[in-house]
Design a protein around this motif. Structure first.
Motif, PDB file in Angstrom:
ATOM      1  N   GLU A  10       2.485   5.241   4.791  1.00  0.00           N
ATOM      2  CA  GLU A  10       3.439   6.341   4.641  1.00  0.00           C
ATOM      3  C   GLU A  10       4.874   5.848   4.495  1.00  0.00           C
ATOM      4  OE1 GLU A  10       2.703   9.497   7.507  1.00  0.00           O
ATOM      5  OE2 GLU A  10       4.730  10.260   7.191  1.00  0.00           O
ATOM      6  N   HIS A  11       5.283   4.924   5.361  1.00  0.00           N
ATOM      7  CA  HIS A  11       6.686   4.524   5.389  1.00  0.00           C
ATOM      8  C   HIS A  11       6.981   3.406   4.392  1.00  0.00           C
ATOM      9  CE1 HIS A  11      10.610   4.564   7.295  1.00  0.00           C
ATOM     10  NE2 HIS A  11      10.595   3.251   7.330  1.00  0.00           N
ATOM     11  N   HIS A  12       5.997   2.528   4.141  1.00  0.00           N
ATOM     12  CA  HIS A  12       6.221   1.394   3.236  1.00  0.00           C
ATOM     13  C   HIS A  12       5.523   1.596   1.890  1.00  0.00           C
ATOM     14  CE1 HIS A  12       8.321  -1.071   6.248  1.00  0.00           C
ATOM     15  NE2 HIS A  12       7.554  -0.413   7.089  1.00  0.00           N
ATOM     16  N   ALA A  13       4.932   2.780   1.715  1.00  0.00           N
ATOM     17  CA  ALA A  13       4.393   3.207   0.417  1.00  0.00           C
ATOM     18  C   ALA A  13       3.359   2.253  -0.180  1.00  0.00           C
ATOM     19  CB  ALA A  13       5.534   3.440  -0.577  1.00  0.00           C
ATOM     20  N   VAL A  14       2.564   1.616   0.674  1.00  0.00           N
ATOM     21  CA  VAL A  14       1.438   0.828   0.159  1.00  0.00           C
ATOM     22  C   VAL A  14       0.342   1.812  -0.240  1.00  0.00           C
ATOM     23  CG1 VAL A  14      -0.396  -0.788   0.821  1.00  0.00           C
ATOM     24  CG2 VAL A  14       1.978  -1.245   1.473  1.00  0.00           C
ATOM     25  N   PRO A  15      -0.169   1.732  -1.480  1.00  0.00           N
ATOM     26  CA  PRO A  15      -1.190   2.698  -1.896  1.00  0.00           C
ATOM     27  C   PRO A  15      -2.519   2.473  -1.169  1.00  0.00           C
ATOM     28  CG  PRO A  15      -0.797   1.085  -3.630  1.00  0.00           C
ATOM     29  CD  PRO A  15       0.180   0.779  -2.537  1.00  0.00           C
ATOM     30  N   LYS A  16      -3.119   3.568  -0.694  1.00  0.00           N
ATOM     31  CA  LYS A  16      -4.390   3.458   0.037  1.00  0.00           C
ATOM     32  C   LYS A  16      -5.506   2.898  -0.842  1.00  0.00           C
ATOM     33  CE  LYS A  16      -3.364   7.100   3.331  1.00  0.00           C
ATOM     34  NZ  LYS A  16      -3.560   8.462   3.765  1.00  0.00           N
ATOM     35  N   GLN A  17      -5.338   3.043  -2.150  1.00  0.00           N
ATOM     36  CA  GLN A  17      -6.349   2.552  -3.080  1.00  0.00           C
ATOM     37  C   GLN A  17      -6.599   1.045  -2.882  1.00  0.00           C
ATOM     38  OE1 GLN A  17      -8.232   4.309  -5.060  1.00  0.00           O
ATOM     39  NE2 GLN A  17      -9.268   2.529  -5.970  1.00  0.00           N
ATOM     40  N   ALA A  18      -5.564   0.312  -2.514  1.00  0.00           N
ATOM     41  CA  ALA A  18      -5.713  -1.141  -2.338  1.00  0.00           C
ATOM     42  C   ALA A  18      -6.792  -1.457  -1.302  1.00  0.00           C
ATOM     43  CB  ALA A  18      -4.381  -1.757  -1.925  1.00  0.00           C
ATOM     44  N   ALA A  19      -6.851  -0.657  -0.248  1.00  0.00           N
ATOM     45  CA  ALA A  19      -7.845  -0.887   0.799  1.00  0.00           C
ATOM     46  C   ALA A  19      -9.254  -0.697   0.243  1.00  0.00           C
ATOM     47  CB  ALA A  19      -7.596   0.056   1.971  1.00  0.00           C
ATOM     48  N   GLU A  20      -9.407   0.324  -0.595  1.00  0.00           N
ATOM     49  CA  GLU A  20     -10.728   0.569  -1.185  1.00  0.00           C
ATOM     50  C   GLU A  20     -11.147  -0.586  -2.094  1.00  0.00           C
ATOM     51  OE1 GLU A  20     -11.695   4.525  -2.801  1.00  0.00           O
ATOM     52  OE2 GLU A  20     -12.527   3.484  -4.536  1.00  0.00           O
ATOM     53  N   GLU A  21     -10.196  -1.118  -2.857  1.00  0.00           N
ATOM     54  CA  GLU A  21     -10.501  -2.230  -3.760  1.00  0.00           C
ATOM     55  C   GLU A  21     -11.007  -3.440  -2.957  1.00  0.00           C
ATOM     56  OE1 GLU A  21      -9.761  -2.044  -7.349  1.00  0.00           O
ATOM     57  OE2 GLU A  21      -9.529   0.092  -6.901  1.00  0.00           O
ATOM     58  N   LEU A  22     -10.358  -3.661  -1.835  1.00  0.00           N
ATOM     59  CA  LEU A  22     -10.739  -4.797  -0.988  1.00  0.00           C
ATOM     60  C   LEU A  22     -12.144  -4.605  -0.411  1.00  0.00           C
ATOM     61  CD1 LEU A  22      -9.665  -7.445   0.295  1.00  0.00           C
ATOM     62  CD2 LEU A  22      -8.865  -6.073   2.215  1.00  0.00           C
ATOM     63  N   VAL A  23     -12.427  -3.406   0.063  1.00  0.00           N
ATOM     64  CA  VAL A  23     -13.754  -3.121   0.621  1.00  0.00           C
ATOM     65  C   VAL A  23     -14.816  -3.318  -0.467  1.00  0.00           C
ATOM     66  CG1 VAL A  23     -15.230  -1.326   1.608  1.00  0.00           C
ATOM     67  CG2 VAL A  23     -12.853  -1.522   2.352  1.00  0.00           C
ATOM     68  N   ARG A  24     -14.540  -2.825  -1.657  1.00  0.00           N
ATOM     69  CA  ARG A  24     -15.505  -2.957  -2.760  1.00  0.00           C
ATOM     70  C   ARG A  24     -15.781  -4.419  -3.105  1.00  0.00           C
ATOM     71  NH1 ARG A  24     -13.536  -0.054  -7.822  1.00  0.00           N
ATOM     72  NH2 ARG A  24     -15.413  -0.985  -8.687  1.00  0.00           N
ATOM     73  N   ALA A  25     -14.730  -5.237  -3.078  1.00  0.00           N
ATOM     74  CA  ALA A  25     -14.904  -6.658  -3.394  1.00  0.00           C
ATOM     75  C   ALA A  25     -15.795  -7.326  -2.346  1.00  0.00           C
ATOM     76  CB  ALA A  25     -13.549  -7.356  -3.473  1.00  0.00           C
ATOM     77  N   SER A  26     -15.585  -6.984  -1.083  1.00  0.00           N
ATOM     78  CA  SER A  26     -16.419  -7.568  -0.029  1.00  0.00           C
ATOM     79  C   SER A  26     -17.879  -7.194  -0.238  1.00  0.00           C
ATOM     80  CB  SER A  26     -15.951  -7.078   1.345  1.00  0.00           C
ATOM     81  OG  SER A  26     -14.728  -7.677   1.700  1.00  0.00           O
ATOM     82  N   TYR A  27     -18.140  -5.922  -0.530  1.00  0.00           N
ATOM     83  CA  TYR A  27     -19.533  -5.492  -0.722  1.00  0.00           C
ATOM     84  C   TYR A  27     -20.141  -6.087  -1.992  1.00  0.00           C
ATOM     85  CZ  TYR A  27     -19.795  -2.439   3.307  1.00  0.00           C
ATOM     86  OH  TYR A  27     -19.839  -1.970   4.604  1.00  0.00           O
ATOM     87  N   PHE A  28     -19.319  -6.263  -3.025  1.00  0.00           N
ATOM     88  CA  PHE A  28     -19.803  -6.896  -4.259  1.00  0.00           C
ATOM     89  C   PHE A  28     -20.325  -8.304  -3.947  1.00  0.00           C
ATOM     90  CE2 PHE A  28     -19.028  -9.804  -7.783  1.00  0.00           C
ATOM     91  CZ  PHE A  28     -19.617  -9.154  -8.857  1.00  0.00           C
ATOM     92  N   HIS A  29     -19.540  -9.064  -3.198  1.00  0.00           N
ATOM     93  CA  HIS A  29     -19.945 -10.429  -2.849  1.00  0.00           C
ATOM     94  C   HIS A  29     -21.129 -10.422  -1.880  1.00  0.00           C
ATOM     95  CE1 HIS A  29     -15.599 -11.611  -3.944  1.00  0.00           C
ATOM     96  NE2 HIS A  29     -16.383 -12.025  -4.918  1.00  0.00           N
TER      97      HIS A  29
END
Ligand SMILES: [Zn+2]
Lengths: 388, 131
Positions: free
Chosen positions: A155-174
């Motif tokens: 919220e305060h530093h405007a990091v997009p939540k989408q980044a977290a999803e991308e990371l989770v997907r990469a872990s499951y892909f591997h």
């Protein structure tokens, strides 16, 4: 050159992992088994182990392992302070310190966790920190503490939540491609992930790592001795551990700029300065992700991206082996490989540099291991296939 | 009842008596978490001063999972980090959330002393409300 640079190496590794609550052996038995595997790989008699290092309040006091391993003399047993996974990389630095100072010569770095013996990890981590301030606020679990930090980052530093999803997907892909992973041969259902139940906002179930039973062990020796053993050495090139002023167990009164970070800024600074390496030199990252947002914040802290460009860097295509520019958690990470308090990330670091990973990164020479993010004391290390 | 004997004992005793008191060193620094000696100037001259229960939301989470030790709090519930007006100390607390409206960082809040029951104990705490 810094004394840690290429002077010690991992000469053998062993890991035994089971679903939570289904370990066929008691905790000490699983740990001893992992240590035997690590020593057998290297061709070193377990009787000649003379040191141990762990982290995260591991309950297996090394002296008690002597009978089952036939150890002749124990010369070093120590642990990195702190209840979380922040100490995992620092444990390798501590083992190296023992070896380089001549206080031990064959040191096992380990972590073991079997629910019956050690209970729930999340409960043990919190028992380390819990006080009436937290209990009264209903803040009793690592997920909640990390959630509060994550909300501020989003919220305060405007990091997009989408980044977290991308990371989770990469872990499951591997993980889906790693026969040693809990998620092996299973594809991630994106809808199920996105609609999984809330744990503590902004975290849903799939934003959280889930515990496994098991143990892993790493045999550390001097670089010179490692070259005489059976396995290709994986060199420790640098390791940093600690916290800076304005960070720590401060009842959420951390410095405002440090608050949404994961505590790694001083660690990364030292690690790069002492090795002469930079984020651009790193071929692959093994990232301890207790929670998705903290994994993203750890990548920012380590200089792989910034608050501004995180959305461009932390993208699924970029995070996966063999084609991504920043392959992360090539074994599946804590989310999908398995979670024995993060020790599997170090295991994959060694596998990757030996060329034994199920998701090999072409010509991977340098791997960064980032410890448990957000812990009061954190640590990171860089390992190398060779000494650049 | 719990006997508080840590460096933050005056805080707990204050809440029990219905007041929020927080520690300030003679050098002007507010010391939180509470300590017995100031890390900036070395003074042990620390005054516990009453503060208004007004502040802003620094961050928050809404908990939906039933974690151990939270059995006596209705789900879902919001925990916040509240910045206390004036001294700038951040306190952990709970936010009243009857309509499940997401808090906003920086939002004004005011507090009333309540308690959280954990096991057999009632721990005094500030329950914050928007406004
Ligand atoms: Zn002072």
């Amino acid at each position: 050159m810094h004394p840690l640079y290429g002077t010690t190496a991992v000469a053998g590794i062993g890991m035994c992992q089971y679903k939570r609550g289904s370990s066929p052996l008691p905790e000490q038995g699983v740990l001893a088994k992992a240590i035997r595997i690590a020593c057998a790989e290297a061709g070193l008699d377990t009787a000649d182990i003379d040191g141990f290092v762990s982290y995260g309040d591991d309950k297996n006091e090394p002296v008690r392992l002597m009978p089952t391993l036939g150890i002749k003399e124990l010369k070093w047993s120590s642990s990195i302070w702190g209840g979380g996974g922040g100490g995992i990389a620092g444990a390798f630095g501590l083992a190296a310190s023992a070896i380089l100072s001549g206080q031990a010569s064959a040191v096992i770095v380990f972590r073991a966790l079997v629910e019956g013996a050690s209970g729930r990890l999340s409960a043990a981590v919190m028992a380390h920190h819990l006080n009436d301030h937290m209990l009264a606020a209903g803040l009793v679990a690592p997920a909640q503490i990390c959630a509060i930090r994550a909300n501020r980052m989003y919220e305060h530093h405007a990091v997009p939540k989408q980044a977290a999803e991308e990371l989770v997907r990469a872990s499951y892909f591997h993980g889906a491609r790693n026969p040693e992973a809990v998620a092996y041969d299973r594809s991630l259902d994106l809808d199920a992930m996105r609609n999984s139940r809330w744990i503590a906002e902004p975290f849903r179930l799939f934003d959280c790592s889930r515990e496994n039973d098991g143990a892993a062990a790493f045999l550390m020796v001097s670089a010179e001795r490692a070259r005489d053993l059976n396995k290709q050495p994986v060199y420790l090139l640098g390791c940093a551990n600690g916290a800076e002023k304005g960070w720590g167990d401060l009842l959420e009164n951390d410095d405002e700029q440090l608050y949404p970070t994961t505590g790694f800024r001083p660690i990364a600074r030292r690690l790069y300065a002492e090795t002469g390496l930079s984020p651009a030199d790193i071929d692959v990252v093994q990232l301890y992700e207790n929670f998705s947002a903290q994994g993203v914040a750890s990548l920012i802290d380590h200089g792989f991206c910034t608050y501004e460009n995180v959305a461009e860097v932390v993208k699924f295509e970029n995070l996966i082996a063999p084609t991504g520019k920043l392959p992360v958690n090539t074994g599946g990470g804590n989310f999908a490989q398995g979670f024995i308090h993060g020790i599997g990330t170090a295991y994959e670091a060694v596998k990757q540099l030996r060329g034994e990973s199920a998701n090999p990164v072409p010509d991977a020479k340098l791997c960064l291991l980032a410890g448990g993010p957000g812990a009061p004391t954190v640590s990171s290390a860089i390992f190398g296939r060779e000494i650049p | 009842m719990t006997i508080y004997d840590g460096a933050d004992a005056p805080y707990w005793n204050g809440l029990t008596e219905g007041r929020l008191v927080l520690p300030q060193c003679a050098c002007g620094d507010w010391l939180w978490p509470a300590v017995s000696q100031c890390g900036t100037c070395g003074s042990e001259n620390i005054q516990w001063l009453e503060q208004a229960m007004r502040g802003t939301i620094f961050s928050w989470t809404r908990t939906w999972h039933r974690f151990g030790f939270t059995e006596n709090i209705d789900l879902p519930f919001i925990s916040i980090v509240a910045t206390v007006e004036g001294c700038g100390i951040r306190l952990l607390g709970r936010l009243d959330d009857p309509d499940q409206i997401d808090p906003v960082i920086g939002e004004n809040i005011y507090g009333k002393i309540g308690a959280t029951r954990v096991g057999e104990r009632d721990i005094p705490t500030i329950i914050w409300r928007r406004g």
